[in-house]
Design an enzyme around this catalytic site. Structure first.
Site, PDB file in Angstrom:
ATOM      1  N   ASP A 152       0.861  -1.181   0.000  1.00  0.00           N
ATOM      2  CA  ASP A 152       0.000   0.000   0.000  1.00  0.00           C
ATOM      3  C   ASP A 152       0.897   1.230   0.000  1.00  0.00           C
ATOM      4  OD1 ASP A 152      -1.754  -2.089   0.531  1.00  0.00           O
ATOM      5  OD2 ASP A 152      -3.021  -0.880   1.844  1.00  0.00           O
ATOM      6  N   LYS A 215      -6.989   3.211  -3.327  1.00  0.00           N
ATOM      7  CA  LYS A 215      -7.414   3.195  -1.925  1.00  0.00           C
ATOM      8  C   LYS A 215      -7.627   4.632  -1.457  1.00  0.00           C
ATOM      9  CE  LYS A 215      -5.381   1.858   2.555  1.00  0.00           C
ATOM     10  NZ  LYS A 215      -4.324   1.074   3.234  1.00  0.00           N
ATOM     11  N   LYS A 251     -10.399   0.204  -2.549  1.00  0.00           N
ATOM     12  CA  LYS A 251     -10.341  -0.061  -1.107  1.00  0.00           C
ATOM     13  C   LYS A 251     -10.618   1.209  -0.317  1.00  0.00           C
ATOM     14  CE  LYS A 251      -7.149  -1.424   2.594  1.00  0.00           C
ATOM     15  NZ  LYS A 251      -5.820  -1.938   2.950  1.00  0.00           N
TER      16      LYS A 251
END
Lengths: 315, 292
Positions: A152, A215, A251
């Site tokens: 991430d 995300k 996400k």
């Protein structure tokens, strides 16, 4: 579709072309997006549909601990919980992944082994992203070598907001290359991006740079994930597939604490992006307290009585 | 415009009776209401009819308030209970009028019941910082230890309030919170109006939100959810008149070993004993090594 693909390739050829492309994207109708998100949030999901939604949401959780006070013991406990969220119920599915800092990846791997629960590591000077590129890349490599399945990364919001789009783009490309086989999730920190238009632009920018997932947030900045922001991102991945044929996951992370919230997101995924995205491969929740609420709801549906927080682990 | 014309043209300000959850007055999540009649069968008010989800929300709020409330000094809790009595005293005309409407009491009787209800608050307020001395104490043990026992509150208590709309409610409510528990109360189905007025008193008496949560509606519908709720630590069945139903509720309360107070005949006007407090207390015993 080929013309779409080649025009995307042209768009990233220079800073000016990229700016032209991103600013050429249609603007987001703020009131419309918020109203649509609120409207989808009123759908009533009950009985068997709710059971399905809760199990699906559990399978989509990236069980997260990103604190300065994280210890190997806490990461091991979290990993054990990810594998078997409800020890009293064999039928309870495991979560999609655990999400930890790179130095904790090894401890998570010890516990998780080949259980099927992925390990996601936040890298690139998370959460601010304020470091030189070679440091960020070294951070990514560290995490990958320690055994992370997913990385991430955070984008450089300063560069994005001052319009240096190509710099952001090239940084994502470089991180993607450093990831090797690991999947790349790109964190926008939408709470710092000011407008929905910016969210749409950065979504396209990250997808063109090769993100596997986009995300919303680090969870360190308020507001974190919201329904309208996620709506804009879901529209972006839908449109991107129409142009390129490639699917990108979404996400939302931070601020999703109740089953009710999670189900609102699932309804939106289904209605905006489509049922193809209703899978842990294409949609995730970045959360920690959400899992306990999902488990309590699940227990309520199985036993017919309300459960309490005493019966689930603190984390 | 003359004075009489003004009276004629004034539009009634009708009251919406709502639930009392977490210090707020929300409508029922279900959107349902039910009609309450006065003693002569005439329409009195529309009340919110609480659902199981309101009960669940109330338990959540009660749990959230427990740490703060039980962590206060007993002396401070006593002050707040006394404050409730003070504020009630200021609104006694309203309470008397509501009792007369609801139950058709005479003025003298209504006055007796309101006075008794206010005195009941004061009585339990006094007990708040004295119960520990009476039910706890130092224990003589064979060994070099100082050994003492102290009562501690059980946690979240569900209460099915009895019929007496004001004195009955205060008699079951005050002892539970005096010792540091928080509670979810199902008010008397027949006479819920004084209960909501009492909630308004509590909301303005420094009682933290969530310590008392008051639901109006059908006890038959809500009580089973509270009895089986795994995050409720005790249940007071005083308001359940049907012995079979009381037995069923006690059975579902057994799953997480809730403390149960069974319904029993009692004279509300008489001075209570301590059992309403002690039922929802747990005794903690500490062995402390003594120096030689």
């Amino acid at each position: 579709m080929n013309s779409g693909l080649s025009s995307l390739a042209d768009a990233t050829s220079s800073d000016a072309a990229l700016r032209r492309f991103l600013h050429g994207l249609p603007g987001v109708d703020q009131v419309g997006a918020e109203q649509r998100a609120a409207g989808l949030g009123t759908r009533s999901i009950k009985t068997s549909a709710k059971e399905y939604a809760i199990d699906l949401a559990i399978r989509m959780v990236d069980l997260t601990t990103l604190e300065g006070m994280d210890t190997p013991g806490k990461v091991r406990a979290l990993s054990a919980k990810a594998m078997r969220p409800d020890p009293a119920d064999q039928t309870c599915p495991h979560t999609a992944a655990v999400c930890v800092y790179p130095d904790m990846v090894g401890f998570a791997r010890e516990t998780l082994g080949s259980s099927g629960v992925n390990i996601a590591a936040v890298a690139t000077a998370f959460p601010s992203g304020r470091a030189a590129l070679d440091i960020k890349l070294a951070d990514v490599q560290d995490a990958v070598e320690a055994g992370a399945d997913e990385i991430d990364m955070v984008i450089d919001r300063g560069a994005f907001l001052s319009g240096r789009y190509l710099e952001v783009f090239e940084e994502i490309v470089a991180v993607r290359a450093a990831c090797g086989d690991a999947h790349l999730k790109v964190i926008f920190e939408t709470g710092e991006l000011q407008t929905y238009d910016n969210v749409r632009r950065v979504s396209w920018l990250a997808m063109m740079a090769g993100a596997h997932f986009i995300k919303t947030s680090t969870g360190k900045v308020q507001p974190a994930a919201t329904l309208p922001v996620t709506l804009v991102m879901l529209e972006a991945v839908r449109d991107y597939r129409d142009v390129t044929g490639q699917m990108v996951g979404v996400k939302p992370a931070g601020g999703i604490r109740t089953s009710k919230d999670a189900i609102k997101y699932l309804v939106m995924v289904n209605e905006v992006a489509g049922p193809d995205w209703l899978s842990p491969d294409w949609f995730r929740f970045g959360a920690s307290t959400l899992l306990n609420d999902l488990l309590m709801q699940r227990t309520k549906m199985k036993t017919g009585r309300y459960s309490g927080p005493d019966y689930f682990t603190l984390d | 415009m003359t004075e009489s014309e003004m009276t004629e043209t004034r539009i009634d300000v009708r009251k919406t009776y709502k639930l009392y959850i977490g210090g707020d007055f929300p409508r029922s999540e279900s959107g349902r209401t039910f009609i309450v009649n006065d003693s002569s069968g005439k329409f009195l008010a529309n009340m919110s009819q609480a659902s199981r989800k309101d009960a669940r929300d109330a338990v959540q709020k009660a749990r959230g308030a427990f740490g703060g409330w039980s962590g206060r000094t007993a002396y401070n809790r006593a002050q707040i209970l006394y404050r409730v009595a003070e504020v009630m005293e200021g609104r006694r005309d309203q309470f008397e009028a509501e009792l007369r409407q609801a139950e058709g009491l005479t003025a003298a009787k209504a006055k007796t019941y309101v006075s008794a209800a206010i005195d009941r608050w004061v009585w339990y307020a006094g007990w708040s910082d004295k119960i520990a001395q009476v039910t706890g104490g130092a224990n003589p043990v064979a060994g070099p230890y100082f050994n003492h026992s102290a009562p501690e509150p059980s946690g979240v208590i569900a209460i099915v309030a009895p019929k007496g709309p004001l004195l009955g409610l205060v008699s079951v409510l005050a002892p539970v919170i005096a010792t540091g528990n928080t509670c979810v109360v199902v008010a008397s189905e027949a006479h819920p109006v004084p209960a909501i007025t009492l909630a308004e008193v509590m909301a303005t008496s420094d009682l933290p939100g969530g310590v008392v949560n008051l639901l109006t509606g059908s006890a038959a519908e809500i009580a089973p959810w509270l009895a089986s709720h795994m995050d409720v630590n005790g249940i007071d069945l005083t308001g359940i008149t049907d012995p079979d139903r009381a037995r069923d509720l006690e059975a579902s309360a057994a799953d997480n070993l809730k403390r149960v107070r069974r319904p029993r005949p009692e004279d509300l006007l008489a001075t209570p004993d301590l059992t309403r407090m002690t039922t929802f207390l747990e005794t903690k015993t500490v062995w402390h090594p003594m120096g030689i």
